[in-house]
Write a protein that holds these residues in place. Structure first.
Motif, mmCIF file in Angstrom:
data_model
loop_
_atom_site.group_PDB
_atom_site.id
_atom_site.type_symbol
_atom_site.label_atom_id
_atom_site.label_comp_id
_atom_site.label_asym_id
_atom_site.label_seq_id
_atom_site.Cartn_x
_atom_site.Cartn_y
_atom_site.Cartn_z
ATOM 1 N N ALA A 239 0.839 -1.204 0.000
ATOM 2 C CA ALA A 239 0.000 0.000 0.000
ATOM 3 C C ALA A 239 0.875 1.255 0.000
ATOM 4 O O ALA A 239 0.641 2.192 -0.771
ATOM 5 N N VAL A 240 1.893 1.264 0.850
ATOM 6 C CA VAL A 240 2.735 2.461 0.964
ATOM 7 C C VAL A 240 3.559 2.653 -0.302
ATOM 8 O O VAL A 240 3.733 3.774 -0.778
ATOM 9 N N ILE B 142 -14.492 3.783 6.901
ATOM 10 C CA ILE B 142 -13.162 4.343 6.708
ATOM 11 C C ILE B 142 -12.664 4.879 8.035
ATOM 12 O O ILE B 142 -13.316 5.719 8.658
ATOM 13 N N HIS B 143 -11.506 4.393 8.492
ATOM 14 C CA HIS B 143 -10.958 4.870 9.750
ATOM 15 C C HIS B 143 -10.142 6.138 9.530
ATOM 16 O O HIS B 143 -10.217 7.083 10.292
ATOM 17 N N GLU B 144 -9.408 6.145 8.424
ATOM 18 C CA GLU B 144 -8.464 7.237 8.224
ATOM 19 C C GLU B 144 -7.995 7.222 6.773
ATOM 20 O O GLU B 144 -7.863 6.153 6.177
ATOM 21 N N VAL B 145 -7.780 8.401 6.191
ATOM 22 C CA VAL B 145 -7.170 8.450 4.865
ATOM 23 C C VAL B 145 -5.794 9.086 5.021
ATOM 24 O O VAL B 145 -5.681 10.225 5.470
ATOM 25 N N ILE B 146 -4.757 8.339 4.673
ATOM 26 C CA ILE B 146 -3.394 8.853 4.827
ATOM 27 C C ILE B 146 -2.872 9.307 3.476
ATOM 28 O O ILE B 146 -2.858 8.538 2.511
ATOM 29 N N GLN B 147 -2.489 10.573 3.434
ATOM 30 C CA GLN B 147 -1.888 11.106 2.204
ATOM 31 C C GLN B 147 -0.423 10.683 2.182
ATOM 32 O O GLN B 147 0.294 10.927 3.147
ATOM 33 N N VAL C 96 5.707 6.239 7.014
ATOM 34 C CA VAL C 96 4.343 6.106 6.483
ATOM 35 C C VAL C 96 3.770 4.749 6.870
ATOM 36 O O VAL C 96 2.619 4.634 7.312
ATOM 37 N N ALA C 97 4.602 3.708 6.707
ATOM 38 C CA ALA C 97 4.146 2.354 7.044
ATOM 39 C C ALA C 97 3.713 2.299 8.508
ATOM 40 O O ALA C 97 2.700 1.675 8.850
ATOM 41 N N HIS C 98 4.493 2.986 9.352
ATOM 42 C CA HIS C 98 4.172 3.016 10.771
ATOM 43 C C HIS C 98 2.813 3.668 11.012
ATOM 44 O O HIS C 98 1.993 3.185 11.798
ATOM 45 N N ARG C 99 2.577 4.767 10.282
ATOM 46 C CA ARG C 99 1.294 5.460 10.451
ATOM 47 C C ARG C 99 0.129 4.556 10.038
ATOM 48 O O ARG C 99 -0.923 4.539 10.685
ATOM 49 N N VAL C 100 0.339 3.799 8.950
ATOM 50 C CA VAL C 100 -0.724 2.897 8.495
ATOM 51 C C VAL C 100 -0.979 1.832 9.563
ATOM 52 O O VAL C 100 -2.129 1.533 9.913
#
Ligand SMILES: Nc1ncnc2c1ncn2[C@@H]1O[C@H](COP(=O)(O)OP(=O)(O)O)[C@@H](O)[C@H]1O
Ligand SMILES: [Mg+2]
Lengths: 294, 278
Positions: free
Chosen positions: B220-221, B237-242, B262-266
């Motif tokens: 994904a990242v 949808i829990h969260e949309v990460i830009q 980013v992976a950590h945030r996901v």
């Protein structure tokens, strides 16, 4: 390669064939010996074992003819008779084959059309399927005479059509079942894919359902052709028939001629084997052409 | 890789220059399946905008409605509430205009058609001329690096090649939106890396809008411009990460601190939404 083929394919088959022949000869000796012994007793003779065996293999009206006697009878009534002769098994075989093929064509067409109706319409499924199942629970020997008797009354002449109908009656069901399964073989994602292309119903049918059903169809056709042959022979059994393998069996029975019965039976078996082989060959060729077999 | 022939630098930052154009607009989308075991709330209050050229990944545990959302976009499923527009049309209107190329988890190639025949399938249905069919098949097979395999049957190809052929099939009729439901889920990691790289280049080249369902955080990242983290029961949808990573992404980018961040945030998002069981 060929060694393996011999070991894995030919050898097992030959073993089974040899076992059948051994059993057959054994049974012929056992079943026919009572006649031999009765004859000897009446003549006041005692026979050695070899003499008994010899006699059981050469009676003109044995209870169970030995394989070589049947082979001789078949030889006599095929190669040594003109094809047009009423005593030629080729003539009778052709009569039966014709009805079989006509019934097979009719039954296959009916089976496929009914399968399409059932797959595309829930109403058709609910109304046709139970009848199709019931139709197979009626013994064909009960139905066959009715068909043979009724059809001439409504102006259908000859034996071919009633026999073909009986054939078709037996043959359509396996085709129907196989085709319903085959037309339903595409899973949801395959059908959805067609939907994303905005394909029409006809396009989905021609490009997805129909090709998916081909392997199922051929499996059914192998059963169907054998069933069609059975139907044609059964259609020749009701009194009045004088032509066809079924009629030969019946007449042989009425006139106490076991050779004729067994020769006709053997021919029917050979015919069945040949027909199934031909369908199998068509299956192999078709699937290979479609890229679905190596 | 054959796809790398053209340098792609000048396409970088294109999203910033062009005016945004929303392709998929979902508002308070609800979908409840009536099953024998009672209603299943597959989607609840899903609101999301996807712009032209976005690469959006959907990630979340099994049963959180990822597949269902893709199917709603493609008009394969009817929402029970809310509203969704695709190119300012209903999904079904967009489907009739063949706006979607759908790639399922299983390649789903027809065993009775060659690779070229499979790619041709949508073209035959849509009614392209024979010459155009040939031309397009050639073009998309090149695009997925399968030239030379036209006459092979699917069973003669590896799983990864089959999946590339199914992507070519989805690309063949120039749908603007590519919907991909775990297309590489069944493949081993090495093949998967390779296909991810190719997919990214393909996206750069064609500038399609891609919705991509995955179970894999690195995938994904690595691929997306936006990562939609979903949570189950009911699916929402829990969260949309830009994704702040640059558009040009060599595979090695996966070892950089930015990528790992980013992976950590996901991962955190998945944890907060509902334990991640993938
Ligand atoms: N056709 C259907 N009928 C009933 N329930 C369904 C159907 N499709 C999906 N579901 C249910 O909806 C929920 C979401 O499924 P899905 O979208 O496939 O999840 P995901 O793709 O994220 O694993 C699941 O609980 C699933 O069981
Ligand atoms: Mg899914």
């Amino acid at each position: 390669m060929t060694g393996d083929w011999m070991r894995e394919k030919v050898l097992p088959v030959l073993t089974v064939v040899a076992a059948i022949f051994a059993l057959w000869y054994g049974a012929a000796i056992w079943m026919n010996s009572s006649w031999t012994l009765a004859q000897a007793e009446r003549a006041g003779k005692t026979l050695t074992f070899t003499e008994i065996v010899k006699d059981t293999m050469s009676q003109s009206r044995p209870k169970l003819p030995a394989p070589h006697q049947i082979a001789a009878e078949i030889w006599k009534s095929t190669v040594q008779k003109k094809i047009t002769s009423k005593r030629s098994l080729i003539f009778h075989g052709w009569i039966t084959l014709r009805a079989t093929l006509a019934g097979f064509a009719l039954g296959t067409a009916i089976g496929i059309l009914m399968a399409i109706a059932i797959v595309y319409s829930r109403t058709m499924e609910l109304s046709l399927m139970p009848w199709a199942v019931i139709s197979q629970t009626i013994p064909i020997v009960a139905l066959a005479p009715m068909i043979v008797v009724v059809l001439p009354k409504i102006g259908i002449e000859g034996r071919l059509i009633p026999k073909a109908i009986i054939s078709a009656y037996l043959c359509y069901f396996p085709v129907l079942v196989g085709m319903v399964k085959g037309l339903r073989a595409p899973h949801r994602e395959q059908l959805d894919l067609m939907k994303t292309y905005n394909a029409s119903g006809l396009q989905s049918f021609l490009k997805l359902r129909l090709p998916s059903s081909v392997p199922y169809l051929f499996t059914s056709l192998k059963i169907g052709i054998a069933a069609a042959l059975v139907g044609a022979i059964v259609g020749e059994l009701p009194t009045g028939a004088v032509r066809g393998l079924g009629a030969r069996i019946l007449i042989g029975d009425q006139f106490g001629n076991p050779m004729q019965i067994w020769a006709a039976l053997t021919c029917a078996a050979i015919l069945a084997g040949l027909l199934i082989m031909i369908v199998g060959l068509l299956q192999r060729i078709t699937l290979k052409r479609m890229g679905m077999a190596e | 890789m054959a796809l790398m022939e053209k340098p792609l630098q000048n396409e970088q930052g294109q999203g910033a220059d062009c005016p945004k154009e929303t392709v998929i607009r979902a508002r308070d989308l609800d979908l409840v399946f009536q099953t024998n075991d009672g209603p299943v709330h597959a989607l609840k209050d899903v609101t999301l905008d996807i712009d032209r050229g976005d690469f959006v990944s959907f990630i979340g545990p099994s049963g959180c409605g990822k597949t269902t959302f893709l199917r709603v976009i493609a008009a394969l499923e009817e929402p029970t509430g809310g509203e969704i527009m695709v190119n300012d049309l209903t999904p079904d209107e967009a489907r009739r205009l063949r706006a979607y190329g759908y790639v399922f988890q299983a390649a789903g190639l027809y065993p009775w058609r060659t690779i070229a025949g499979n790619v041709k399938l949508p073209l035959e249905i849509i009614g392209f001329t024979r010459e155009e069919q040939e031309e397009r098949v050639k073009k998309v097979l090149e695009l997925v690096d399968l030239e030379g395999f036209e006459r092979k049957y699917p069973w003669q190809l590896s799983g990864g090649m089959q999946q590339r052929a199914s992507i070519a099939r989805a690309l063949a009729f120039d749908a603007e939106i590519l919907l991909m439901d775990e297309p590489f889920g069944a493949l081993d990691e090495i093949v998967r890396d390779h296909l991810n790289e190719q997919l990214l280049k393909l996206w750069e080249r064609t500038n399609k809008t891609i919705c991509f369902v995955t179970h894999s955080i690195p995938e994904a990242v690595y691929l997306s411009t936006h990562i939609v983290v979903m949570s189950p029961r009911p699916g929402r949808i829990h969260e949309v990460i830009q994704n702040p990573l640059p558009r040009e992404r060599p595979l090695e980018i996966r070892d950089t601190p930015e990528f790992l961040e980013v992976a950590h945030r996901v991962r955190e998002g998945l944890k907060a939404g509902h334990g991640y069981d993938g």
